[in-house]
Design a protein around this motif. Structure first.
Motif, PDB file in Angstrom:
ATOM      1  N   LEU A  37       0.937  -1.558   0.047  1.00 32.95           N
ATOM      2  CA  LEU A  37      -0.088   0.076   0.103  1.00 32.95           C
ATOM      3  C   LEU A  37       0.610   1.274   0.057  1.00 32.95           C
ATOM      4  CD1 LEU A  37      -2.699  -1.145   2.655  1.00 32.95           C
ATOM      5  CD2 LEU A  37      -2.632  -1.198  -0.044  1.00 32.95           C
ATOM      6  N   PRO A  38       0.952   1.990  -1.203  1.00 36.52           N
ATOM      7  CA  PRO A  38       1.928   3.100  -1.192  1.00 36.52           C
ATOM      8  C   PRO A  38       1.672   4.249  -0.188  1.00 36.52           C
ATOM      9  CG  PRO A  38       1.033   2.278  -3.271  1.00 36.52           C
ATOM     10  CD  PRO A  38       0.259   1.576  -2.351  1.00 36.52           C
ATOM     11  N   ALA A  39       0.475   4.447   0.342  1.00 35.45           N
ATOM     12  CA  ALA A  39       0.255   5.178   1.442  1.00 35.45           C
ATOM     13  C   ALA A  39       0.575   4.990   2.785  1.00 35.45           C
ATOM     14  CB  ALA A  39      -1.485   5.642   1.322  1.00 35.45           C
ATOM     15  N   VAL A  40       0.897   3.629   3.075  1.00 38.68           N
ATOM     16  CA  VAL A  40       1.342   3.310   4.299  1.00 38.68           C
ATOM     17  C   VAL A  40       2.841   3.054   4.348  1.00 38.68           C
ATOM     18  CG1 VAL A  40       1.469   1.409   6.087  1.00 38.68           C
ATOM     19  CG2 VAL A  40      -0.650   1.834   4.338  1.00 38.68           C
ATOM     20  N   ASP A  41       3.400   4.049   5.407  1.00 36.65           N
ATOM     21  CA  ASP A  41       4.837   4.104   5.717  1.00 36.65           C
ATOM     22  C   ASP A  41       5.036   3.293   6.547  1.00 36.65           C
ATOM     23  OD1 ASP A  41       5.614   6.142   3.784  1.00 36.65           O
ATOM     24  OD2 ASP A  41       4.449   7.739   4.959  1.00 36.65           O
ATOM     25  N   HIS A  42       4.186   2.813   7.569  1.00 29.70           N
ATOM     26  CA  HIS A  42       4.624   2.264   8.770  1.00 29.70           C
ATOM     27  C   HIS A  42       3.493   1.524   9.058  1.00 29.70           C
ATOM     28  CE1 HIS A  42       7.670   5.314   9.233  1.00 29.70           C
ATOM     29  NE2 HIS A  42       6.732   6.360   9.184  1.00 29.70           N
ATOM     30  N   ALA A  43       3.715   0.153   9.814  1.00 34.89           N
ATOM     31  CA  ALA A  43       2.651  -0.584  10.119  1.00 34.89           C
ATOM     32  C   ALA A  43       2.914  -1.835  11.489  1.00 34.89           C
ATOM     33  CB  ALA A  43       2.011  -1.653   8.922  1.00 34.89           C
ATOM     34  N   ASP A  63       9.359   3.727  14.078  1.00 32.35           N
ATOM     35  CA  ASP A  63       8.386   4.668  14.148  1.00 32.35           C
ATOM     36  C   ASP A  63       7.019   3.847  14.446  1.00 32.35           C
ATOM     37  OD1 ASP A  63       9.984   6.797  13.534  1.00 32.35           O
ATOM     38  OD2 ASP A  63       9.530   6.708  11.424  1.00 32.35           O
ATOM     39  N   ALA A  64       6.812   2.641  14.000  1.00 32.10           N
ATOM     40  CA  ALA A  64       5.431   1.964  14.373  1.00 32.10           C
ATOM     41  C   ALA A  64       5.750   1.559  15.613  1.00 32.10           C
ATOM     42  CB  ALA A  64       5.509   0.545  13.268  1.00 32.10           C
ATOM     43  N   LEU A  65       6.882   1.091  16.304  1.00 30.44           N
ATOM     44  CA  LEU A  65       7.012   0.672  17.600  1.00 30.44           C
ATOM     45  C   LEU A  65       6.751   1.946  18.462  1.00 30.44           C
ATOM     46  CD1 LEU A  65       9.971  -1.719  17.268  1.00 30.44           C
ATOM     47  CD2 LEU A  65       7.722  -2.311  17.984  1.00 30.44           C
ATOM     48  N   ILE A 116      -3.110   8.432  10.721  1.00 35.25           N
ATOM     49  CA  ILE A 116      -2.905   7.195  11.324  1.00 35.25           C
ATOM     50  C   ILE A 116      -4.347   6.426  10.727  1.00 35.25           C
ATOM     51  CG2 ILE A 116      -2.987   5.975  13.483  1.00 35.25           C
ATOM     52  CD1 ILE A 116      -1.354   8.369  14.664  1.00 35.25           C
ATOM     53  N   LEU A 117      -4.376   5.040  10.653  1.00 37.51           N
ATOM     54  CA  LEU A 117      -5.615   4.492  10.406  1.00 37.51           C
ATOM     55  C   LEU A 117      -5.301   3.159  11.049  1.00 37.51           C
ATOM     56  CD1 LEU A 117      -8.013   3.900   8.644  1.00 37.51           C
ATOM     57  CD2 LEU A 117      -6.894   2.936   6.818  1.00 37.51           C
ATOM     58  N   MET A 133      -1.757   1.454  10.903  1.00 32.75           N
ATOM     59  CA  MET A 133      -1.135   1.696   9.477  1.00 32.75           C
ATOM     60  C   MET A 133      -1.028   3.525   9.573  1.00 32.75           C
ATOM     61  SD  MET A 133      -3.282  -0.336   6.534  1.00 32.75           S
ATOM     62  CE  MET A 133      -3.070  -2.066   6.558  1.00 32.75           C
ATOM     63  N   SER A 134       0.242   3.765   9.495  1.00 33.49           N
ATOM     64  CA  SER A 134       0.465   5.210   9.483  1.00 33.49           C
ATOM     65  C   SER A 134       1.290   5.708   8.285  1.00 33.49           C
ATOM     66  CB  SER A 134       1.160   5.290  10.609  1.00 33.49           C
ATOM     67  OG  SER A 134       2.195   4.725  11.007  1.00 33.49           O
ATOM     68  N   ALA A 135       1.322   7.090   8.128  1.00 35.38           N
ATOM     69  CA  ALA A 135       1.824   7.782   6.966  1.00 35.38           C
ATOM     70  C   ALA A 135       2.684   8.806   7.567  1.00 35.38           C
ATOM     71  CB  ALA A 135       0.968   7.827   5.747  1.00 35.38           C
TER      72      ALA A 135
END
Length: 192
Positions: A37-43, A63-65, A116-117, A133-135
């Motif tokens: 997913l191109p919009a997602v930078d971190h999960a 960053d996700a942590l 954030i999602l 999921m975050s960007a």
């Protein structure tokens, strides 16, 4: 439908053997979300315990942590709300978010995350799990990303349901290097 089939195949391939490690599969699902997913930078996936304990189960990067860590420290945030309400939570632009002031301040200071999602994965008594999921940019989670994210959430929830049959002796926190989007063999085992 194509994404769902691809995720089903990823889980099937990763489940080979008599005793598949569902936490490794969960880490692969999380990494696939950030890669596909191109919009997602971190999960990441976190378990929110009824006693207020938040455990990171899988993450693509630091960053996700950190997102889990900030919620753990502040006792508030979109993951806490998602776990408590059992509904998806969307933060379009962290710079104007008012629901969790301590979380917003810390997350903005410690990470590049701006959108954030969160998807609820399971609730078991007082414990809940959430896919985050975050960007790094604001306003990136449009309807198509939310729909695709729900497919990843479905497979992550299935993986966690299957993990319930395993003895709770360990959990994984898997991460990749910043911005690399490619696994670099980093796994850390955390004893319960």
């Amino acid at each position: 439908m194509e994404l769902d089939a691809a995720m089903t195949e990823l889980v099937r391939r990763s489940s080979g053997g008599a005793n598949p490690d569902h936490y490794v599969i969960l880490a692969k699902i999380v990494m696939a979300a950030a890669e596909q997913l191109p919009a997602v930078d971190h999960a990441g996936v976190a378990l929110f315990g009824e006693s207020g304990v938040i455990r990171s189960l899988a993450a693509t990067d630091g960053d996700a942590l950190m997102l889990d860590h900030v919620q753990r420290l502040c006792g508030q945030g979109p993951g806490c709300q998602c776990a408590a309400d059992g509904r998806a939570v969307h933060v379009d632009d962290l710079s104007v978010e008012k629901r969790w002031p301590a979380f917003v301040e810390q997350t903005s200071a410690l990470t590049p995350i701006r959108s954030i999602l969160m998807f609820p994965l399971l609730a078991d008594g007082g414990d809940s799990a959430v896919l985050a999921m975050s960007a790094d940019g604001p306003s990136v989670f449009l309807a198509d990303v939310v729909k695709a994210g729900s497919v990843f959430a479905k497979h992550a929830a299935g993986c966690l349901e299957a993990a319930r049959s395993q003895p709770p002796v360990r959990c994984h926190v898997a991460a990749v290097g910043p911005r690399s989007r490619r696994p670099q063999g980093f796994s850390r085992w955390v004893r319960h």
